[in-house]
Design an enzyme around this catalytic site. Structure first.
Site, PDB file in Angstrom:
ATOM      1  NE  ARG A   3     -10.941  -9.537  -2.819  1.00 36.70           N
ATOM      2  CZ  ARG A   3     -11.436  -8.691  -3.679  1.00 36.70           C
ATOM      3  NH1 ARG A   3     -11.349  -8.561  -4.740  1.00 36.70           N
ATOM      4  NH2 ARG A   3     -11.451  -7.094  -3.352  1.00 36.70           N
ATOM      5  CE  LYS A  11      -4.165  -1.830   2.476  1.00 36.08           C
ATOM      6  NZ  LYS A  11      -4.941  -1.464   1.433  1.00 36.08           N
TER       7      LYS A  11
HETATM    8  N1  BES Z   1      -8.636  -3.738   4.293  1.00 37.13           N
HETATM    9  C1  BES Z   1      -8.855  -3.325   2.759  1.00 37.13           C
HETATM   10  C2  BES Z   1      -9.184  -2.743   2.062  1.00 37.13           C
HETATM   11  C3  BES Z   1      -9.404  -1.046   2.862  1.00 37.13           C
HETATM   12  C4  BES Z   1      -9.130  -0.228   2.567  1.00 37.13           C
HETATM   13  C5  BES Z   1     -10.698  -1.027   4.133  1.00 37.13           C
HETATM   14  C6  BES Z   1      -8.900   1.158   2.559  1.00 37.13           C
HETATM   15  C7  BES Z   1     -10.462   1.107   4.292  1.00 37.13           C
HETATM   16  C8  BES Z   1      -9.189   1.738   2.936  1.00 37.13           C
HETATM   17  C9  BES Z   1      -8.558  -4.629   1.649  1.00 37.13           C
HETATM   18  O1  BES Z   1      -7.718  -5.285   2.308  1.00 37.13           O
HETATM   19  C10 BES Z   1      -7.366  -4.070   0.247  1.00 37.13           C
HETATM   20  O2  BES Z   1      -7.158  -3.903   0.502  1.00 37.13           O
HETATM   21  N2  BES Z   1      -8.591  -4.034  -0.786  1.00 37.13           N
HETATM   22  C11 BES Z   1      -7.626  -3.407  -1.819  1.00 37.13           C
HETATM   23  C12 BES Z   1      -8.701  -4.188  -2.665  1.00 37.13           C
HETATM   24  C13 BES Z   1      -7.999  -4.373  -3.782  1.00 37.13           C
HETATM   25  C14 BES Z   1      -6.732  -4.860  -4.114  1.00 37.13           C
HETATM   26  C15 BES Z   1      -8.906  -5.208  -5.229  1.00 37.13           C
HETATM   27  C16 BES Z   1      -8.554  -1.878  -1.348  1.00 37.13           C
HETATM   28  O3  BES Z   1      -9.620  -1.631  -1.578  1.00 37.13           O
HETATM   29  O4  BES Z   1      -7.894  -1.377  -2.679  1.00 37.13           O
HETATM   30 MN    MN Z   2      -5.753  -5.691   1.724  1.00 35.43          MN
END
Ligand code: BES
Ligand code: MN
Ligand code: ZN
Length: 496
Positions: free
Chosen positions: A352, A278
């Site tokens: 997921r 991230k």
């Molecule tokens: N935990 C995150 C989702 C999230 C991101 C919650 C920001 C709250 C704020 C999840 O694991 C994630 O990183 N999801 C990705 C999915 C993408 C790679 C398809 C996302 O939402 O960017």
């Molecule tokens: Mn994630």
């Protein structure tokens, strides 16, 4: 905090503080009118002089009001009477509790619970009152070396009801509100703990503590057991971290017959994104990526406290998502417990992956229904913001019940589509499916992914990415959707 209920006239109440509401502009609520009459017009004079307009959020503290038996009277502005709805009611309670807590009164009598709030009854007002009071006084200060303690904090709060025959229903409601408030605060406390102090093993320890306190059955599966079950999706997420994963299973057996309700929580104790790292900004907030798990624990504690006659099983898929040498690479293919293979195109779509194996595991309990709770997608925050959680499901009646529970808990959710048109984006050239579906409808395609592992039972999914915590100055976990889940279970227990 100790809660109680009473009926009777506010001016005859012996208490350190009586709280009464004033609508805008300058309109005394009924309990305030009774105090006013007993005092020979002290309150109406104050209002006339312009010291209390009734604006929402305003307060006026009066000492020695003649004709009353209370040490103090706290007037709380309620805003316009026509606009005094659920949110305004909750905010008025919060303002009152915050103010009383700082005045030095050990106990208070709250008359706001006598005021009508749209179609809600006295049970709703008292349940909300107790829950909001507890949530208002919550502080996360265990990691501060100097705590700013209130010298004489509020210890006892009495809610007044307008008729004697409301005392019974209100007493049950106050217990429910207390259980919800404590459950919310437990979920917040766990959510607020940083990743170094809340690892998957720590979460299992917290669950064990809860099990001991409330005599819940618990089982914690460690790596060898997970390998035996073939939970390679869960294991693959944990491989980049020094912290080993855990699958935590807790059971509140409030009913000996009937099928259990299974709650599945995403418990990523820190989500760095893994190899699909991230960006740095606000990455600290990914310690909140276990708020689904925290909500499961908060809900189970509430069920246990209320001795709810339902069988509830909580499953927590706990792991840390880190980019270590063992981490999954984009392009890796793994086989989940269900036998379906998954191409990991993005290691940041890890929620997921841990959930799909937990959903497969849930089938062994022959559940009445399964509800998973997950901070799953940033896309859900884009879709619904920080107001509603995203709601998905494969059973219309279940979806309806959950939406209703959210509405009455004021912990709202909104239904999203799961049409199979969206499934196409999960196609992979190398495995049964990919773990991402591209940018469009990211919250929907994440839910579509999960749906493939939940075909054997009635299932709903709550994407709480936008509602589980607040950012900015008030950064911290909210404890949502514990209120929704407890309302849902109370409703199922036929006890509401
Ligand atoms: N935990 C995150 C989702 C999230 C991101 C919650 C920001 C709250 C704020 C999840 O694991 C994630 O990183 N999801 C990705 C999915 C993408 C790679 C398809 C996302 O939402 O960017
Ligand atoms: Mn994630
Ligand atoms: Zn995540």
């Amino acid at each position: 905090m100790q809660f109680s209920i009473k009926s009777g006239r506010p001016e005859k109440t012996r208490s350190a503080c009586v709280v009464a509401g004033v609508f805008e502009p300058r309109k005394l609520s009924l309990p305030a009118q009774l105090i006013d009459a007993a005092s020979g017009g002290a309150l109406s004079e104050l209002v006339r002089r312009g010291d209390m307009e009734g604006k929402a959020g305003s307060t006026a503290l009066l000492h020695h009001v003649p004709g009353t038996l209370a040490d103090r009277v706290l007037l709380v502005g309620l805003g316009k009477e026509r606009e005094f709805h659920e949110r305004q009611f909750r905010e008025a309670i919060a303002t009152a509790v915050r103010t009383v807590n700082e005045t030095g009164a050990f106990d208070a009598t709250m008359t706001l619970t006598e005021l009508p709030v749209r179609r809600n009854d006295v049970r709703w007002r008292v349940r909300q009152g107790a829950a909001v009071a507890l949530e208002t006084l919550y502080r996360f200060d265990r990691l501060k070396s100097k705590k700013d303690e209130v010298r004489r904090p509020l210890r006892k709060l009495t809610f007044s009801v307008s008729r004697r025959n409301e005392l019974g229903p209100a007493a049950e409601a106050v217990a429910q509100g207390e259980a919800i408030g404590e459950g919310v605060n437990l979920a917040r406390e766990l959510g607020n703990l940083p990743g170094n102090l809340c690892t998957p093993a720590d979460l299992a320890g917290q669950a064990a503590g809860l099990a001991r306190t409330h005599r819940l059955a618990i089982e914690v599966l460690e790596r060898p057991a997970l390998q035996k079950l073939g939970m390679n999706a869960l294991l693959s997420v944990a491989r980049g971290s020094h912290q080993p994963p855990r699958l935590i299973v807790l059971r509140h057996r409030g009913a000996k017959t009937g099928k259990p309700v299974v709650l599945v929580g995403k418990g990523i104790t820190f989500d760095s994104g893994g190899i699909s790292l991230k960006p740095g900004a606000e990455m600290d907030e990914m310690k909140f990526d276990m708020c689904g798990a925290a909500a499961v624990l908060g809900t189970l504690s509430a069920c246990a406290r209320l001795k709810l006659p339902v069988d509830v099983i909580g499953i927590i898929a706990a792991a840390e998502n880190m980019p270590g040498g063992g981490a999954s690479r984009p392009g890796d293919v793994i086989t989940s417990m269900s036998g379906q293979s998954i191409e990991i195109l993005n290691t940041d779509a890890e929620g997921r992956l841990v959930l799909c194996d937990a959903l497969s595991y849930a089938a062994r309990f022959d559940p009445a229904c399964v509800v998973d709770i997950a901070t799953l997608t940033g896309a859900c925050v884009i879709a619904l913001g920080h107001v509603a959680s995203g709601l998905y499901g494969n059973d219309d009646a279940l979806v309806r019940d959950i939406q209703r529970a959210g509405a009455s808990a004021f912990d709202r959710v909104w239904p999203m589509p799961l049409w199979d048109d969206y499934q196409e984006s999960l196609k992979s050239n190398f495995a049964d499916m990919a773990n991402i579906g591209g940018r469009p409808a990211g919250s929907v395609t994440a839910a579509c992914f999960l749906s493939r592992f939940a075909q054997k039972y009635r299932w709903a999914h709550l994407d709480i990415a936008g509602t589980a915590w607040k950012s900015g100055k008030e950064k911290g976990a909210t404890g949502r959707p514990v209120p929704l889940l407890v309302h849902f279970l109370i409703e199922r227990a036929g006890k509401s």
